[in-house]
Design a protein around this motif. Structure first.
Motif, PDB file in Angstrom:
ATOM      1  N   GLN A   1      -8.785   0.941  -0.847  1.00  0.00           N
ATOM      2  CA  GLN A   1      -9.407  -0.802  -0.043  1.00  0.00           C
ATOM      3  C   GLN A   1     -11.288  -0.880   0.035  1.00  0.00           C
TER       4      GLN A   1
ATOM      5  N   THR B   1       0.751  -1.434   0.452  1.00  0.00           N
ATOM      6  CA  THR B   1      -0.047  -0.035   0.159  1.00  0.00           C
ATOM      7  C   THR B   1       1.039   1.268  -0.105  1.00  0.00           C
TER       8      THR B   1
ATOM      9  N   ASP C   1      -5.991  -0.516  -4.991  1.00  0.00           N
ATOM     10  CA  ASP C   1      -5.603  -0.922  -3.725  1.00  0.00           C
ATOM     11  C   ASP C   1      -5.855  -1.974  -3.011  1.00  0.00           C
ATOM     12  N   GLU C   2      -5.793  -3.775  -2.995  1.00  0.00           N
ATOM     13  CA  GLU C   2      -6.813  -4.439  -3.097  1.00  0.00           C
ATOM     14  C   GLU C   2      -8.227  -4.480  -3.272  1.00  0.00           C
TER      15      GLU C   2
HETATM   16 MG   LIG Z   1      -2.950  -2.423   2.282  1.00  0.00          MG
END
Ligand SMILES: [Mg+2]
Ligand SMILES: Nc1ncnc2c1ncn2[C@@H]1O[C@H](COP(=O)(O)OP(=O)(O)O)[C@@H](O)[C@H]1O
Lengths: 293, 360, 311
Positions: free
Chosen positions: B82, B43, B158-159
């Motif tokens: 995320q 991240t 991000d994810e």
């Molecule tokens: Mg992360």
């Protein structure tokens, strides 16, 4: 509950109505007692409010009647009418409103940026600053209006509405800073960052994203500051001689007011507060909860 | 369009190096996955790319322009967060159009782009709704639509699928892959899920402790892990690692594992007399009862039926070895098992450092 | 603060950041970020002016004579005043009695709310009403109840408990006056304590009390051994806050008891407003300030709290 456990433990044995029922009764008794307690406490809060309302709407004679009834009979607006039209009441109510609004604006204008800084930035001295704000609670700021009045005289702030509002702002500011800080913390930083990646400056990210989301909470903080100011009487009395706020006016004329006038004054002081509490009740717990953590 | 070049990126948080000297080139239009365990710095690296963090050392180039200290809005990037970071006080339409509005596009252009992005992600029916009225999966789609509506040169994620439930995640995975092929932006995709990485990426950068352990295409990362960390992190079950010693025997070079010899390739000769780590994937091992051909005598410890196959945990000496067999394979704990590895698929690693040995 | 993501234990899993030594590199020089300090500046200045300055000013006024020299005259006047002893006595007595009462009553209210009974929201709303009522208004409200022609006497007579109205608020019955003031203050200022405690109770995870319940703790035991210890920070905040505010009690006493029951803040008001002696009034203000600070100090010391816990 241990009572429930007993019931479960008895499961293997044949449970007869005789063994089960006392347990149930005990539980519902406890519940009943709980409600009785809650209702009693509610009456304890409500009844005095009823009494002052009843007094404010009784006729002058009924107040001195002996024995008098617990209900205003007849309902009369004479006292209220007389109070609202007596000298100084209207202008002091207006003063209170003005002082309250200045306090509201100032404390938000000065407090919210500080709250935002505490919520969003990590900087040296951040924790000490928070602590400092908390320790201001140990200061009887209102009482300190006595030495302040001397300075106010020199600066031409004595007996001005702005002077009173300044002290009220000082009174409300620590609370406003902590509350707004917790409001800003509740707006996820990620949203602000998303706005930055979508083409915002820091400033436009704040006005377009953070501000709209924080608005209800900020409004509650503002109302809180207003109520603080509306209710404050010591500093308002010390710092004025002619330009009285409503509480200062009521206090000042207390000793030479008749009973009906006092009651009407008390009633008028209470009504706006009740409305405010109604508006911000959703935030009350949050505000204090967060301040206490 | 946009090539990304990271040169010796370092990002410190206090004394901790969240990103430690990362250099990486991502080609124009490439789908690059950053894969690694939680806390390895993925991240942070992505946020440096986005401009939400400024690295303490190194430089970032996008399309040959040094953007290291540029603010996010000057980088021509878009990011999917995320937790989606959808603006709760705006409608879906205003969310998707937010970036375009900030960039002062005309109303008509905004509408055109919002419609296009919304249609691509199949959220065009919800444009008037507020995020609170959407399911998690729909919010996720809005977040992606908001990013691609910007027509960014670089798309950062991000994810993005980590908050979806398993079924939805699988569905979205395939859909995202198709979508991103279609729009062709250079994409950096962060995940800790190796299945996502293997199935979606053009290339994978495996990260460990703030550094990049290996950059390769997915198959290569799987079959030829650069070190025991990568082999152990990727694959389910992870790659087996057995420690043995390279010995000269009458039949040629061999590796002796717990007293049992397996033939070793001739170019391992320089390691003779030294310890090596042998890497082998569970699916490249054949199990049998009888001792035929080169193999390892093991004892079955655990049998785990996994539906499509059995996963066996076996033991040889003090080391353990995982093997997969067909579901109907007759096996029970404590029984001996003869394991024949596919000798061509053995990987040879340094026993000390755990890195792949260069055998040429 | 909002950016600390990973729990500490995560640091021990392999592959975590920070395990490998850094190479030599030239650290990027970054501009110091002034933004937070700029944002804090107005508030800091304001607080400095309105907290520090009057504090210094109160010292100066209290110890300065009309020629600008140093003097103990103000203190002398204050201490020798007939009301001073009573004011100090009543203020302290008032605090010693009202604060524990309020904490107990507030705790009961908070626990009732926390049982999650039906209408809890309604009860909570009613019980928080006094929060918005000023001490002056509260004094007037209770005056209407305690006065000779008031409701208490009305009820007592109708119940036949007395023939003639009882003089609650007269010079002859200082104890009754005191009791009336305590009751009124209990009515007005318990709400703030309750709100603090309700908020404190809400953040105690249910899992703790449930765990205690599973292990067979009775409701009493759960309260003593689980809930109260976890409520300690909230209780401390409530104690400190209430005590400090109690030192400033003035308008409620004034409206209810007039000059019958002198308190420190009331004396300060009297010397300022009626006697028009700012020196003595400021000396009273200084005394209240010092008592408040000492009180906070003592609480922190004796309740063994770190000040940060109050944050
Ligand atoms: Mg992360
Ligand atoms: N704002 C921050 N302040 C301090 N440490 C941080 C911050 N952000 C990340 N870290 C630390 O940097 C390391 C890498 O974090 P991160 O990049 O979020 O990892 P990942 O995304 O791979 O899980 C972690 O050890 C984390 O604790």
């Amino acid at each position: 509950m241990s009572i429930l456990d007993q019931v479960n433990l008895n499961d293997n044995a044949p449970v007869t109505a005789r063994t089960a029922r006392p347990v149930l009764n005990q539980r519902s008794m406890a519940r009943f007692a709980l409600y009785v307690l809650a209702v009693t406490l509610t009456l304890w809060i409500i009844l005095p409010l009823y009494f002052i309302t009843a007094s404010a709407f009784s006729t002058r004679d009924a107040l001195y009647d002996w024995p008098k009834s617990l209900f205003p009979n007849p309902i009369s607006f004479d006292t209220m009418d007389f109070f609202l039209n007596s000298r100084g009441v209207y202008s002091s109510a207006l003063n209170s409103l003005i002082v309250g609004l200045i306090t509201l604006a100032l404390s938000l204008l000065i407090g919210a940026p500080a709250g935002y800084a505490l919520a969003r930035f990590i900087f040296p001295g951040r924790d000490s600053y928070k602590l400092l704000i908390l320790t201001t609670r140990a200061f009887p700021i209102v009482i300190l209006s006595i030495p302040l009045s001397v300075t106010f005289l020199n600066f031409g702030l004595y007996d001005t509405l702005i002077g009173v509002a300044l002290v009220h702002t000082a009174l409300a500011l620590p609370q406003t800073i902590l509350v707004t800080s917790s409001i800003f913390v509740a707006v996820p930083n990620e949203l602000e960052e998303a706005a930055l990646t979508l083409g915002c400056h820091r400033m436009s990210a704040f006005t377009k994203i953070v501000l709209p989301m924080a608005l209800p909470g900020l409004a509650a903080a503002a109302i809180f500051a207003f109520v603080l100011s509306w209710n404050e009487v010591f500093a308002a009395t010390i710092l004025t001689s002619q330009n009285r706020t409503l509480p200062a006016q009521v206090l000042g004329s207390l000793s030479n007011s008749s009973l009906p006038l006092r009651y009407a004054g008390g009633f008028v002081l209470i009504v706006p507060s009740l409305l405010f509490i109604l508006i911000i009740r959703k935030y009350l717990l949050n505000m204090w909860g967060r301040v206490v953590k | 369009m946009a090539q990304i070049r990271l040169e010796n990126i370092i990002k410190l948080f206090g004394k901790v190096a969240a990103v430690n000297n990362v250099s990486l080139t991502i080609n124009d239009g490439e789908f690059m996955v950053l894969l690694g365990p939680s806390g390895c710095g993925k991240t942070t690296l992505l946020r440096c790319l986005a401009g939400l963090e400024i690295p303490d050392g190194g430089n970032i180039f996008i399309s040959d322009q040094n953007v290291t200290e540029f603010s996010p809005r000057r980088r021509n990037i878009a990011m999917v967060f995320q937790n989606y970071a959808i603006f709760p006080h705006l409608t879906v339409y205003d969310n998707i159009g937010f970036g375009l509005k900030m960039k002062k596009f005309s109303k008509a252009d905004i509408e055109k782009n919002v419609k296009r992005a919304a249609t691509l992600l199949e959220v065009d029916k919800y444009l008037e709704r507020h995020p609170a009225q959407l399911s998690g999966g729909q919010r996720q789609r809005v977040a992606v639509a908001r990013a691609i509506a910007m027509n960014p040169a670089v798309l950062l994620m991000d994810e993005p699928l980590s908050n979806l439930d398993a079924l939805l995640r699988m569905q979205m995975r395939a859909e995202l892959k198709r979508l991103l092929q279609e729009i062709g932006a250079t994409t950096v995709y962060v995940t800790h899920d190796q299945v996502e990485a293997l199935s979606m990426g053009d290339r994978i950068s495996v990260m460990k402790s703030g550094q990049i352990a290996q950059v390769d295409d997915p198959m290569k990362v799987y079959t030829d892990p650069a070190n025991t960390f990568v082999g152990g992190f990727i694959g389910s079950p992870p790659m087996n690692f057995l420690v043995g010693e390279v010995v000269q025997s009458e039949g040629g070079l061999a590796v002796e594992i717990e007293g049992q010899r397996l033939p070793a390739p001739a170019n391992l000769a320089r390691m003779a007399g030294q310890k090596v780590t042998v890497g082998l994937r569970a699916e490249n091992i054949e199990a049998g009862e009888v001792k035929d051909g080169p193999g390892l005598p093991t004892q079955v410890m655990v049998v785990e039926p996994l539906g499509s196959h059995l996963l066996l945990t076996t033991r040889i000496g003090g080391q353990s070895l995982k093997v997969v067999t067909p579901v109907d394979y007759p096996v029970s704990p404590d029984q001996p098992l003869w394991l024949r590895p596919d000798l061509n698929k053995l990987r040879w690693l340094d026993a000390q450092s755990g890195t792949l040995l260069n055998l040429n | 603060m909002s950016l600390k993501q990973e729990p500490e234990q995560a640091l021990k899993t392999p592959g975590q950041a920070g395990e490998v030594a850094l190479p030599d590199f030239k650290r990027r020089r970054r501009r110091f970020n002034y933004t937070p300090f700029l944002l804090l500046l107005p508030a800091t200045l304001f607080l400095a002016i309105f907290f520090l300055y009057p504090m210094l000013q109160s010292f100066i006024i209290a110890f300065q004579d009309s020629q600008g020299g140093f003097t103990f005259d103000n203190i002398d006047t204050m201490v020798k005043d007939t009301n001073f002893g009573d004011a100090l006595k009543y203020t302290l007595l008032f605090i010693v009695i009202i604060v524990p009462l309020q904490v107990v009553l507030a705790l009961i209210m908070a626990l009732v709310i926390n049982t999650g009974l039906k209408w809890a929201g309604f009860f909570l709303y009613i019980w928080t009403i006094p929060l918005a009522i000023s001490d002056l208004a509260a004094g007037i409200v209770w005056y209407s109840i305690f006065t000779n022609h008031g409701y208490i006497n009305q009820i007592l007579i109708q119940l036949g408990l007395t023939q003639t109205p009882i003089d609650f608020l007269s010079f002859e019955n200082p104890t009754l006056v005191f009791v009336a003031v305590v009751i009124a203050e209990l009515w007005r200022a318990t709400a703030i304590v309750m709100v603090i405690l309700v908020a404190g109770l809400q953040v105690i995870p249910r899992a703790y009390t449930e765990a205690a319940e599973v292990f067979g703790a009775s409701p009493w035991q759960r309260l003593w051994h689980v809930t109260l210890p976890m409520l300690k920070p909230s209780l401390q905040v409530a104690l400190i806050l209430r005590t400090i505010l109690a030192f400033q009690t003035f308008a409620l006493v004034f409206a209810l008891a007039g000059r019958i029951m002198p308190v420190l803040a009331g004396e300060a008001y009297k010397w300022y407003n009626d006697v028009r002696n700012v020196g003595v009034a400021a000396t009273y203000a200084l005394l209240i300030l010092l008592l408040s600070l000492a009180n906070t100090f003592i609480y922190l010391r004796f309740l063994n709290t770190k000040a940060e816990e109050l944050a």
